[in-house]
Design a protein around this motif. Structure first.
Motif, mmCIF file in Angstrom:
data_model
loop_
_atom_site.group_PDB
_atom_site.id
_atom_site.type_symbol
_atom_site.label_atom_id
_atom_site.label_comp_id
_atom_site.label_asym_id
_atom_site.label_seq_id
_atom_site.Cartn_x
_atom_site.Cartn_y
_atom_site.Cartn_z
ATOM 1 N N THR A 1 -5.306 3.494 1.320
ATOM 2 C CA THR A 1 -4.388 2.394 1.584
ATOM 3 C C THR A 1 -3.022 2.686 0.981
ATOM 4 O O THR A 1 -2.872 3.563 0.136
ATOM 5 C CB THR A 1 -4.948 1.088 0.985
ATOM 6 O OG1 THR A 1 -5.195 1.285 -0.412
ATOM 7 C CG2 THR A 1 -6.243 0.684 1.680
ATOM 8 N N ARG B 1 -1.146 -4.227 -3.165
ATOM 9 C CA ARG B 1 -1.500 -3.631 -1.887
ATOM 10 C C ARG B 1 -0.377 -3.913 -0.875
ATOM 11 O O ARG B 1 -0.029 -5.048 -0.609
ATOM 12 C CB ARG B 1 -2.822 -4.224 -1.395
ATOM 13 C CG ARG B 1 -3.303 -3.766 -0.024
ATOM 14 C CD ARG B 1 -3.618 -2.293 0.031
ATOM 15 N NE ARG B 1 -4.393 -1.838 -1.102
ATOM 16 C CZ ARG B 1 -5.726 -2.005 -1.231
ATOM 17 N NH1 ARG B 1 -6.405 -2.620 -0.287
ATOM 18 N NH2 ARG B 1 -6.341 -1.548 -2.295
ATOM 19 N N ASP C 1 -0.362 -2.250 2.336
ATOM 20 C CA ASP C 1 -0.966 -2.236 3.670
ATOM 21 C C ASP C 1 -2.358 -1.625 3.542
ATOM 22 O O ASP C 1 -2.539 -0.632 2.832
ATOM 23 C CB ASP C 1 -0.122 -1.413 4.641
ATOM 24 C CG ASP C 1 -0.479 -1.695 6.091
ATOM 25 O OD1 ASP C 1 0.357 -2.274 6.796
ATOM 26 O OD2 ASP C 1 -1.590 -1.330 6.518
ATOM 27 N N ASP C 2 -3.361 -2.231 4.208
ATOM 28 C CA ASP C 2 -4.735 -1.760 4.040
ATOM 29 C C ASP C 2 -5.238 -0.943 5.214
ATOM 30 O O ASP C 2 -6.431 -0.616 5.278
ATOM 31 C CB ASP C 2 -5.681 -2.942 3.786
ATOM 32 C CG ASP C 2 -5.672 -3.958 4.916
ATOM 33 O OD1 ASP C 2 -4.982 -3.729 5.934
ATOM 34 O OD2 ASP C 2 -6.365 -4.984 4.779
ATOM 35 N N ARG C 3 -4.358 -0.571 6.132
ATOM 36 C CA ARG C 3 -4.789 0.298 7.225
ATOM 37 C C ARG C 3 -4.989 1.730 6.729
ATOM 38 O O ARG C 3 -4.252 2.203 5.855
ATOM 39 C CB ARG C 3 -3.763 0.285 8.356
ATOM 40 C CG ARG C 3 -3.940 -0.875 9.313
ATOM 41 C CD ARG C 3 -2.799 -0.967 10.291
ATOM 42 N NE ARG C 3 -1.587 -1.473 9.643
ATOM 43 C CZ ARG C 3 -0.549 -1.950 10.303
ATOM 44 N NH1 ARG C 3 -0.552 -1.962 11.618
ATOM 45 N NH2 ARG C 3 0.500 -2.406 9.653
ATOM 46 N N HIS D 1 6.840 1.282 8.164
ATOM 47 C CA HIS D 1 6.769 0.143 7.262
ATOM 48 C C HIS D 1 8.164 -0.351 6.914
ATOM 49 O O HIS D 1 9.039 0.445 6.576
ATOM 50 C CB HIS D 1 6.043 0.530 5.976
ATOM 51 C CG HIS D 1 4.592 0.816 6.167
ATOM 52 N ND1 HIS D 1 3.637 -0.171 6.274
ATOM 53 C CD2 HIS D 1 3.926 1.995 6.277
ATOM 54 C CE1 HIS D 1 2.452 0.373 6.436
ATOM 55 N NE2 HIS D 1 2.596 1.687 6.441
ATOM 56 N N THR E 1 6.428 -5.882 6.744
ATOM 57 C CA THR E 1 5.844 -5.753 8.079
ATOM 58 C C THR E 1 5.685 -4.271 8.425
ATOM 59 O O THR E 1 6.195 -3.393 7.727
ATOM 60 C CB THR E 1 6.728 -6.434 9.128
ATOM 61 O OG1 THR E 1 8.038 -5.829 9.111
ATOM 62 C CG2 THR E 1 6.865 -7.930 8.835
ATOM 63 N N ALA E 2 4.970 -4.016 9.514
ATOM 64 C CA ALA E 2 4.783 -2.641 9.970
ATOM 65 C C ALA E 2 4.703 -2.615 11.486
ATOM 66 O O ALA E 2 4.149 -3.521 12.116
ATOM 67 C CB ALA E 2 3.528 -2.030 9.366
#
Length: 255
Positions: free
Chosen positions: A94, A111, A113-115, A164, A170-171
């Motif tokens: 992540t 965190r 982004d968790d993608r 990002h 946002t992404a």
């Protein structure tokens, strides 16, 4: 005024250690639960490295780092505790932010982004400075589908490049489809850039149906739009290849 990072270097000490006992099995590194994960800050002017304990994890790659008052902000791709280092099986890296508070002597983790992603990149002109945009490859790490007949179940993940916006949180994702496998996206500034993201993102995308790679060039300011160019290469570029692009011939004229 923006300044280059004055702390010098970061040192990541992870619970992933060399194991001579596992060499006969072809394994060189293993996860050691007894090893405390740490991040070290080395002063640029010299002196003692300051160590800060962090949660068990392995830092894959660093997106960027900069000073913010008495804090040092480090944006990283973090592999979580307990993944299989032998083949990165089950890893879900992540995008995290470690804010190292030099005054209080502690680290705050957030965190971003968790993608699943790897190979983070930033506009190199912003390296070591506060910045807004970062780029990464969002893939099933090191295990892309091999072709239309791939028997593995559809995991729901597509190969994509991510942009990002760390100011807005946002992404954007430029999708290449489940059968594609995209590598590191490198930002190339425009000739006379007027904004941080004024430029292009270049990446190799493997096409399993043709067994070769495409060099895809995206407009960073129209990230989800059609590519500016797609150059079909006659060869396969190995997955995971990453580095820097150098304009022209770096070796100069040859005899």
């Amino acid at each position: 005024m923006d300044r280059h990072l004055e702390c010098g270097e970061f040192l990541f000490d992870a619970p992933v250690v060399f194991s001579a006992a596992h060499l006969p099995t072809g394994v060189r590194f293993v996860w050691d639960d007894s090893h405390q994960a740490r991040v070290g800050v080395m002063p640029r002017a010299g002196g003692e490295v300051r160590w800060f304990e962090v949660a068990p994890s392995l830092v894959g790659h660093t997106l960027n780092a900069y000073e913010d008052g008495t804090d040092v902000v480090v944006d990283i791709v973090r592999h979580p505790e307990g993944f299989d280092i032998r083949g990165f099986g089950g890893s879900r890296p992540t995008l995290d932010r470690w804010r190292v508070d030099l005054a209080a002597g502690k680290v705050r983790k957030d965190r971003l982004d968790d993608r699943i992603r790897e190979f983070p990149r930033v506009n190199s002109r912003c390296a070591g400075r506060p910045y807004r945009y970062g780029y990464a490859a969002a893939v099933e790490l090191y295990a892309p589908p091999t072709g239309p007949g791939d028997p593995r179940p559809d995991t729901g993940f597509s190969s994509a490049l991510l942009k990002h916006d760390l100011v807005r949180g946002t992404a954007e994702a430029h999708e290449f489809g489940r059968l594609g496998a995209v590598g590191e996206g490198v930002f190339v500034p425009a000739e006379l850039p007027v904004a941080e993201d004024d430029g292009y993102v270049m990446a190799y995308v493997h096409d399993p149906e043709h067994g070769a790679a495409d060099l895809v060039i995206l407009s960073a300011q129209d990230f989800t739009g059609e590519p500016v160019a797609c150059i079909h290469l006659p060869v396969r570029v190995p997955l995971g290849l990453h580095g820097n692009w150098v304009p022209g011939d770096p070796w100069g004229p040859r005899p």
